[in-house]
Design a protein around this motif. Structure first.
Motif, PDB file in Angstrom:
ATOM      1  N   UNK A 108      13.572  -5.113  27.015  1.00 24.34           N
ATOM      2  CA  UNK A 108      13.369  -4.896  25.578  1.00 24.34           C
ATOM      3  C   UNK A 108      14.664  -5.130  24.802  1.00 24.34           C
ATOM      4  N   UNK A 109      15.782  -4.592  25.291  1.00 23.96           N
ATOM      5  CA  UNK A 109      17.056  -4.784  24.598  1.00 23.96           C
ATOM      6  C   UNK A 109      17.471  -6.253  24.605  1.00 23.96           C
ATOM      7  N   UNK A 110      17.111  -6.969  25.680  1.00 27.39           N
ATOM      8  CA  UNK A 110      17.402  -8.410  25.737  1.00 27.39           C
ATOM      9  C   UNK A 110      16.614  -9.149  24.661  1.00 27.39           C
ATOM     10  N   UNK A 111      15.331  -8.837  24.543  1.00 25.64           N
ATOM     11  CA  UNK A 111      14.480  -9.530  23.577  1.00 25.64           C
ATOM     12  C   UNK A 111      14.875  -9.197  22.141  1.00 25.64           C
ATOM     13  N   UNK A 112      15.245  -7.943  21.900  1.00 25.54           N
ATOM     14  CA  UNK A 112      15.632  -7.540  20.549  1.00 25.54           C
ATOM     15  C   UNK A 112      17.071  -7.907  20.221  1.00 25.54           C
ATOM     16  N   UNK A 113      17.840  -8.310  21.252  1.00 27.33           N
ATOM     17  CA  UNK A 113      19.243  -8.704  21.081  1.00 27.33           C
ATOM     18  C   UNK A 113      20.066  -7.583  20.430  1.00 27.33           C
ATOM     19  N   UNK A 114      19.863  -6.370  20.947  1.00 25.10           N
ATOM     20  CA  UNK A 114      20.635  -5.232  20.461  1.00 25.10           C
ATOM     21  C   UNK A 114      21.737  -4.911  21.462  1.00 25.10           C
ATOM     22  N   UNK A 115      22.731  -4.162  21.008  1.00 25.49           N
ATOM     23  CA  UNK A 115      23.854  -3.813  21.856  1.00 25.49           C
ATOM     24  C   UNK A 115      23.395  -2.919  22.996  1.00 25.49           C
ATOM     25  N   UNK A 116      23.865  -3.241  24.200  1.00 25.21           N
ATOM     26  CA  UNK A 116      23.469  -2.476  25.383  1.00 25.21           C
ATOM     27  C   UNK A 116      24.144  -1.109  25.372  1.00 25.21           C
ATOM     28  N   UNK A 117      23.353  -0.080  25.672  1.00 26.53           N
ATOM     29  CA  UNK A 117      23.851   1.294  25.776  1.00 26.53           C
ATOM     30  C   UNK A 117      23.368   1.835  27.116  1.00 26.53           C
ATOM     31  N   UNK A 118      24.184   1.619  28.158  1.00 28.49           N
ATOM     32  CA  UNK A 118      23.751   1.869  29.534  1.00 28.49           C
ATOM     33  C   UNK A 118      23.326   3.323  29.764  1.00 28.49           C
ATOM     34  N   UNK A 119      24.157   4.254  29.325  1.00 34.06           N
ATOM     35  CA  UNK A 119      23.841   5.666  29.563  1.00 34.06           C
ATOM     36  C   UNK A 119      22.561   6.058  28.840  1.00 34.06           C
ATOM     37  N   UNK A 120      22.395   5.528  27.636  1.00 26.94           N
ATOM     38  CA  UNK A 120      21.193   5.845  26.869  1.00 26.94           C
ATOM     39  C   UNK A 120      19.952   5.233  27.519  1.00 26.94           C
ATOM     40  N   UNK A 121      20.094   4.029  28.071  1.00 20.91           N
ATOM     41  CA  UNK A 121      18.976   3.397  28.777  1.00 20.91           C
ATOM     42  C   UNK A 121      18.531   4.258  29.956  1.00 20.91           C
TER      43      UNK A 121
END
Length: 267
Positions: free
Chosen positions: A23-36
């Motif tokens: 989803x984050x890849x498709x939306x091109x948003x900044x990755x937030x690993x801990x939040x994921x």
């Protein structure tokens, strides 16, 4: 039917993490690993309401949508309604897509007839699917780490700063968006960590105070000193520059790869 709670949670966590990653890849948003990871864990625990008779009420569609919205909010960190709706829609679409793929694969190990219909007796391919998802998650993470390391290494320079007959040696990262300059001399500014100059005696009369304003609107003042001999070098070049060295008590890189930020005008 025996249900192992730990296995159920792990399987759902892996699936949720994969879906959030895509989803984050498709939306091109900044990755937030801990939040994921936190959002995937929340989604994994939500599955427990489906096996608890007293919590069956929470399996209704409105609650599923609410949980999806919360997971998206945790992952992308925005309260903008449009982005939340878009992210939730993408997450639900991906869930249906993955469910369809898994259902299609189940036909390889379970029979179907027009008379008796379809019965899911076993699903050995499930572990193959989970293994593939794990490989994709770790591969994506490794690729991102390699990209970040490669990017940082391309913009990292060996830095030597001579202050009061003492030399400070460190690694400096060229911040291409940093155009901070001292307004009177128009010299570019280098920011270094406090620990690097603890043993350097600075003349208070020679200190400069430079106002700055960040992109997010935060402004403040940096304390620094003019330096006439700054050596900047990497594999392809070696430069001798003069500039303003300012000091910060904050760590500039989490992994300590560099301890100074170079202005674009100094290279």
């Amino acid at each position: 039917m025996i249900i192992y709670i730990d296995i159920l949670l792990i399987e759902n966590f892996i699936i949720n993490l994969f879906l959030l990653m895509v989803m984050t890849k498709l939306l091109k948003v900044k990755k937030r690993r801990k939040q994921e990871v936190f959002a995937a864990t929340l989604g994994a625990f939500y599955v427990l309401v489906m096996i608890s008779p007293s919590l069956k009420f929470f399996t209704l569609i409105p609650f599923k949508i609410i949980v999806s919205i919360i997971m998206v909010y945790i992952t992308i960190g925005t309260t903008h309604i449009k982005n939340l709706i878009k992210g939730t829609g993408v997450l639900i679409m991906l869930s249906f897509l993955l469910s369809g793929v898994c259902f299609g694969l189940s036909f390889f190990s379970n029979g179907y007839s027009l008379n008796s219909g379809y019965t899911l007796n076993s699903y050995p391919i499930k572990y193959l699917v989970l293994a593939i998802l794990c490989i994709l998650i770790f591969t994506e993470r490794i690729v991102d780490i390699i990209k970040d390391k490669y990017f940082v290494s391309n913009y990292t320079y060996d830095l030597t700063i001579k202050i009061n007959n003492k030399e400070i040696h460190t690694q400096g990262f060229l911040d291409t968006g940093n155009e901070l300059k001292e307004p009177i001399t128009n010299l570019p500014v280098i920011i270094i960590e406090k620990a690097l100059y603890d043993d350097v005696d600075l003349d208070p009369k020679k200190l400069l105070y430079i106002n700055f304003k960040a992109v997010n609107g935060v402004d403040g003042m940096l304390r620094g000193i003019r330096v006439d001999e700054i050596i900047i070098e990497n594999e392809s070049c070696k430069l001798l520059r003069e500039g303003i060295v300012c000091f910060t008590e904050h760590s500039l890189a989490e992994d300590g790869e560099y301890r100074a930020l170079l202005s674009r005008g100094i290279v």
